[in-house]
Design a protein around this motif. Sequence first.
Motif, PDB file in Angstrom:
ATOM      1  N   LEU A  34     -16.059   1.276 -50.938  1.00 16.31           N
ATOM      2  CA  LEU A  34     -15.151   0.517 -50.081  1.00 16.31           C
ATOM      3  C   LEU A  34     -14.803   1.305 -48.815  1.00 16.31           C
ATOM      4  N   ALA A  35     -14.543   2.598 -48.974  1.00 17.74           N
ATOM      5  CA  ALA A  35     -14.225   3.441 -47.820  1.00 17.74           C
ATOM      6  C   ALA A  35     -15.406   3.507 -46.855  1.00 17.74           C
ATOM      7  N   TRP A  36     -16.604   3.601 -47.403  1.00 15.80           N
ATOM      8  CA  TRP A  36     -17.817   3.669 -46.574  1.00 15.80           C
ATOM      9  C   TRP A  36     -17.981   2.390 -45.760  1.00 15.80           C
ATOM     10  N   LEU A  37     -17.765   1.242 -46.395  1.00 14.09           N
ATOM     11  CA  LEU A  37     -17.903  -0.043 -45.706  1.00 14.09           C
ATOM     12  C   LEU A  37     -16.831  -0.220 -44.635  1.00 14.09           C
ATOM     13  N   ARG A  38     -15.623   0.210 -44.945  1.00 12.57           N
ATOM     14  CA  ARG A  38     -14.534   0.057 -43.979  1.00 12.57           C
ATOM     15  C   ARG A  38     -14.744   0.926 -42.744  1.00 12.57           C
ATOM     16  N   GLU A  39     -15.286   2.106 -42.939  1.00 13.36           N
ATOM     17  CA  GLU A  39     -15.563   2.973 -41.799  1.00 13.36           C
ATOM     18  C   GLU A  39     -16.512   2.306 -40.813  1.00 13.36           C
ATOM     19  N   ARG A  40     -17.346   1.419 -41.327  1.00 14.65           N
ATOM     20  CA  ARG A  40     -18.343   0.742 -40.502  1.00 14.65           C
ATOM     21  C   ARG A  40     -17.937  -0.683 -40.152  1.00 14.65           C
ATOM     22  N   GLY A  41     -16.702  -1.047 -40.492  1.00 15.17           N
ATOM     23  CA  GLY A  41     -16.209  -2.375 -40.160  1.00 15.17           C
ATOM     24  C   GLY A  41     -16.936  -3.492 -40.873  1.00 15.17           C
ATOM     25  N   GLN A  42     -17.350  -3.242 -42.126  1.00 16.43           N
ATOM     26  CA  GLN A  42     -18.161  -4.214 -42.850  1.00 16.43           C
ATOM     27  C   GLN A  42     -17.445  -4.810 -44.059  1.00 16.43           C
ATOM     28  N   TRP A  43     -16.114  -4.844 -44.036  1.00 11.77           N
ATOM     29  CA  TRP A  43     -15.401  -5.334 -45.213  1.00 11.77           C
ATOM     30  C   TRP A  43     -14.266  -6.248 -44.820  1.00 11.77           C
ATOM     31  N   GLN A  44     -14.030  -7.320 -45.595  1.00  9.90           N
ATOM     32  CA  GLN A  44     -12.968  -8.259 -45.259  1.00  9.90           C
ATOM     33  C   GLN A  44     -12.182  -8.753 -46.473  1.00  9.90           C
ATOM     34  N   LEU A  45     -12.467  -8.217 -47.668  1.00  9.66           N
ATOM     35  CA  LEU A  45     -11.801  -8.720 -48.869  1.00  9.66           C
ATOM     36  C   LEU A  45     -10.595  -7.888 -49.288  1.00  9.66           C
ATOM     37  N   GLY A  46     -10.258  -6.859 -48.503  1.00 12.62           N
ATOM     38  CA  GLY A  46      -9.034  -6.114 -48.758  1.00 12.62           C
ATOM     39  C   GLY A  46      -9.174  -4.953 -49.717  1.00 12.62           C
ATOM     40  N   ASP A  47      -8.016  -4.513 -50.245  1.00 12.14           N
ATOM     41  CA  ASP A  47      -7.959  -3.377 -51.166  1.00 12.14           C
ATOM     42  C   ASP A  47      -8.301  -3.812 -52.585  1.00 12.14           C
ATOM     43  N   LEU A  48      -8.420  -2.815 -53.478  1.00  9.90           N
ATOM     44  CA  LEU A  48      -8.774  -3.089 -54.872  1.00  9.90           C
ATOM     45  C   LEU A  48      -7.728  -2.482 -55.804  1.00  9.90           C
ATOM     46  N   PRO A  49      -6.714  -3.257 -56.193  1.00  9.51           N
ATOM     47  CA  PRO A  49      -5.708  -2.751 -57.139  1.00  9.51           C
ATOM     48  C   PRO A  49      -6.326  -2.563 -58.529  1.00  9.51           C
ATOM     49  N   ASP A  50      -5.729  -1.698 -59.327  1.00  8.25           N
ATOM     50  CA  ASP A  50      -6.197  -1.503 -60.699  1.00  8.25           C
ATOM     51  C   ASP A  50      -6.119  -2.815 -61.475  1.00  8.25           C
ATOM     52  N   GLY A  51      -7.102  -3.034 -62.339  1.00  5.85           N
ATOM     53  CA  GLY A  51      -7.113  -4.236 -63.163  1.00  5.85           C
ATOM     54  C   GLY A  51      -7.532  -5.495 -62.430  1.00  5.85           C
ATOM     55  N   HIS A  52      -8.007  -5.349 -61.197  1.00  5.02           N
ATOM     56  CA  HIS A  52      -8.413  -6.497 -60.388  1.00  5.02           C
ATOM     57  C   HIS A  52      -9.893  -6.400 -60.012  1.00  5.02           C
TER      58      HIS A  52
END
Length: 284
Positions: A240-258
């Motif tokens: 997720l961090a790798w994708l965000r650094e490149r501006g390639q993510w739009q589904l948000g954060d990932l809480p535990d159990g989700h």
Amino acid sequence: MASPARAALRVTFHPDAQFKPSRGNSKLITTTETFCEFQAEDVTDEMLAEAAKLFSEHYGIWGTAPPDHEFLGTPGRRVRMTASRLRNQCLPIGAQCSYVCVKVDDVLAGNAFACRWNYKGRQVCWVTQLVVHHEFRERRLATGLLAKLRRVEDEIFGIMSSHPAACMALSKACADFALPNIPLDFAQVHATTVIASSPIAYVQDAKLRGSLFSEGSSNGLVSGVDSGFFVDHEEPLAALAWLRERGQWQLGDLPDGHEFLLVFDSARRRRWRSSGRVAVGSPS
């Protein structure tokens, strides 16, 4: 068991050459990737045993659940799967399901299960499981597996996964325009009823979470589900961090159990392309 003639019709071959370093030198190693697709009635117990082994060895490890949560795994241990549970969860009787796998030089390198159903006169193709062997990742095998699942009549695609790479693979294989440029308005309006109409129990029971579905959401998740599946998130968060650094993510954060939820209408993309219009992605 499927007859050899029927199985052969679903097999395609994709030779792939790769370089691997060997004691300071680059050595050319040629590998052969073989993709095979089977309908539910053709999937044998032997195939499921092999698929369950791949899952148990390469899917993930258990994380830590809250004290008040009923938890069936041991933190730090691998999430295990059995052939019988795999058949019950991904190939339920009466459902239109399929299985696709890829072997690299006769080694099972990855597989995916999918289920199809009708939603308001349109065909849904939902990825119920996607696993790639650790040694064969970053070779676009996940995208290749999902591309093999895609059919002309499929219009709506969906997946629930804690790994961003699975969502990326589905968008690349089936959307014609990848994250972060997939419009999320279809999911916002239809995800609840698409999921409720699924013949797959764990999909049907999913609890939608995220700012896309609730303005009061404050955990950073945009589109996801509360699955109560407390798998360790170290690897997904790194991706997720790798994708965000490149501006390639739009589904948000990932809480535990989700898990992340990606649902989109590919038919609308085809209509826009035929009319000369350009699709506009939803803001992240």
